[in-house]
Design an enzyme around this catalytic site. Structure first.
Site, short mmCIF file in Angstrom:
data_model
loop_
_atom_site.label_atom_id
_atom_site.label_comp_id
_atom_site.label_asym_id
_atom_site.label_seq_id
_atom_site.Cartn_x
_atom_site.Cartn_y
_atom_site.Cartn_z
CG ASP A 222 0.77 -2.11 6.14
OD1 ASP A 222 -0.17 -2.27 6.95
OD2 ASP A 222 0.65 -1.46 5.09
CE LYS B 101 -6.82 0.56 6.77
NZ LYS B 101 -7.53 0.95 5.58
CB CYS C 50 -3.95 3.53 -1.47
SG CYS C 50 -5.17 4.79 -1.18
CD GLN D 84 -6.82 -4.02 4.60
OE1 GLN D 84 -7.76 -4.66 5.07
NE2 GLN D 84 -6.94 -2.75 4.23
CG HIS E 186 -1.85 1.03 1.44
ND1 HIS E 186 -1.53 2.30 1.81
CD2 HIS E 186 -3.19 1.01 1.29
CE1 HIS E 186 -2.64 3.04 1.88
NE2 HIS E 186 -3.66 2.27 1.57
N1 PMP Z 1 -1.55 -0.33 4.76
C1 PMP Z 1 -2.55 -1.07 4.28
C2 PMP Z 1 -2.27 -2.47 3.82
C3 PMP Z 1 -3.83 -0.53 4.21
O1 PMP Z 1 -4.83 -1.26 3.71
C4 PMP Z 1 -4.05 0.79 4.66
C5 PMP Z 1 -5.42 1.41 4.62
N2 PMP Z 1 -6.02 1.45 3.36
C6 PMP Z 1 -2.98 1.51 5.17
C7 PMP Z 1 -1.74 0.92 5.21
C8 PMP Z 1 -3.13 2.91 5.66
O2 PMP Z 1 -3.91 2.93 6.84
P1 PMP Z 1 -4.40 4.32 7.44
O3 PMP Z 1 -5.10 5.05 6.33
O4 PMP Z 1 -5.34 3.93 8.53
O5 PMP Z 1 -3.21 5.04 7.94
#
Ligand code: PMP
Length: 419
Positions: free
Chosen positions: A201, A227, A367, A204, A124
């Site tokens: 990270d 999340k 993203c 998910q 991401h």
């Molecule tokens: N890493 C992953 C794998 C994600 O899915 C997301 C959220 N879409 C993020 C990072 C970023 O998280 P946040 O917007 O809560 O900072």
């Protein structure tokens, strides 16, 4: 096919009562953010109504209560991810903030010109751009190890990327695009054989499985509270005690110092307070703890079972729709994400069609531009599940998919539109 999740928890989520033009909300955008159960909403209100105060500073009863609630929430998170110590849990505003903090502290401490930093090809942007910018600032080189076709990152291939100049590795636990699960334990072990610390990270992963940071042996593990059914703008940076202790201060200010004079060097407090400058999201932390308590009450094996039921049903039902192709192999180790493409129809048109049926989902590159670039489609339609979703909702989506038609979007539209 009903489980203790699904229908039985829906009444805990007030927002699920919404409908659009007569269609009940089918909320399948859980990978972006989950809805909040009443237990979390109540925890926020109760905090603000009865204990609202700043932490660690005031000398009065409310401040003591708020501090206790905040620190108890840290202990709840510690137990949830099986961290060894409570002071290994730093509250942040989300995964993005946690990774940026690490890039600015750890990254700047370990990387110099000519060094290398390894990421995977399935990141991401939040676990890519902070590292990329760090490389640009330090003169280090970003090395990308791609995922296997239709799968995760292979530990042997990852190990090949870990040359003698690698100082740091960052990788996702679960892909936010395809739901693919990386063999994190093996990847971390490969990095540790080269003395390379690893940032994971877990944005998910944490909503879908009982993550055990000690079992994974990750040096740092980041995730987003919002999340995992917790409040917005909450998140966690876990770090092994000795790793966190080695980080220089990041943002500095109130709550980070033992003492300051104009003459002497600043004396900072230890972690985690040193990494939580300023007034934290105290209610948010309390709400996040309530979210973990809520998930514990459902039970993690039940959450897994429910996930497997929904993902496997979805893969089967969606694949049976003419022209629909599920991307990757989300049923291999379900993580609540199913991404699909429809032959000859742009993901935005599919998304528009589903939206008209009351289905909340995401269409585009999620993203993760660079990862989606390695897949054939211009983007995907991502359906992502939470504890309250049902088999009936999956079947509703697969029926809606049968009537989708090409619309206004074409692959010639500028790609920056497709986020
Ligand atoms: N890493 C992953 C794998 C994600 O899915 C997301 C959220 N879409 C993020 C990072 C970023 O998280 P946040 O917007 O809560 O900072």
């Amino acid at each position: 096919a009903q489980t203790a999740a699904g229908d039985r928890v829906r009444e805990d989520f007030p927002i699920l009562g919404r409908s659009f033009d007569g269609n009940p909300l089918v909320y399948l955008d859980n990978a972006a953010t989950t809805q909040k159960p009443r237990a979390v909403l109540d925890a926020l209100v109760t905090f603000y109504e009865t204990a609202n105060s700043n932490v660690g500073r005031g000398y009065h009863r409310l401040a003591f209560e708020a501090t206790d609630a905040y620190e108890e929430s840290r202990a709840v998170v510690q137990r949830a991810i099986n961290a060894e110590h409570t002071d290994e849990v730093v509250f942040t505003s989300g995964t993005t903030a946690a990774v940026n903090m690490l890039a600015d502290t750890l990254g700047r401490a370990v990387l110099a010109e000519g060094d290398q930093l390894v990421v995977t090809g399935m990141e991401h942007n939040s676990n890519l751009l902070p590292w990329r910018r760090l490389c640009e600032a330090t003169g280090a080189e970003l090395v990308v190890v791609d995922a296997e076709q239709g799968g995760g990152v292979d530990p042997a291939r990852f190990a090949e990327g870990l040359g003698p100049r690698v100082r740091l590795a960052a990788l996702t636990h679960v892909s936010n695009v395809l739901g693919t699960v990386n063999p994190v334990r093996e990847l971390v072990a490969a990095a540790h054989r080269r003395d390379v610390p690893v940032v994971v990270d877990g944005a998910q992963a944490v909503p879908h499985r009982k993550v055990d940071v000690r079992d994974l042996d990750a040096d740092f593990y980041c995730f987003s509270g919002h999340k995992v059914y917790g409040p917005m703008y909450t998140g966690v940076l876990y770090g092994k005690r000795e790793r966190l202790a080695g980080l220089p201060p990041w943002q500095v200010g109130g709550g980070t110092v033992k003492d300051v004079t104009f003459e002497d060097p600043v004396r900072y407090v230890g972690v985690p307070a040193r990494l939580e400058a300023g007034t934290p999201n105290i209610a948010g932390a309390v709400g996040l703890a309530a979210a973990f308590d809520y998930l514990d009450a459902i039970g993690w094996s039940e959450i897994r079972r429910h996930d497997e039921l929904l993902v496997r049903t979805a893969v089967e039902a969606f694949s049976a729709v003419p022209g629909v192709r599920v991307v990757g192999d989300p049923a291999a180790d379900p993580s609540g994400i199913v991404s699909l493409v429809v032959d000859g129809i742009h993901p935005y048109d599919v998304g528009d069609h589903l939206n008209r049926h009351g289905v909340a989902m995401r269409a585009g590159v999620h993203c993760a531009n660079t990862f989606v670039d390695t897949l054939d489609p211009v983007g995907t339609v991502r359906l992502s599940f939470g504890v309250y979703n049902t088999v009936e909702e999956v079947e509703f989506v697969s029926r809606a998919l049968r009537t989708v038609k090409a619309g206004v979007w074409t692959t010639e539209h500028p790609t920056e539109r497709f986020l």
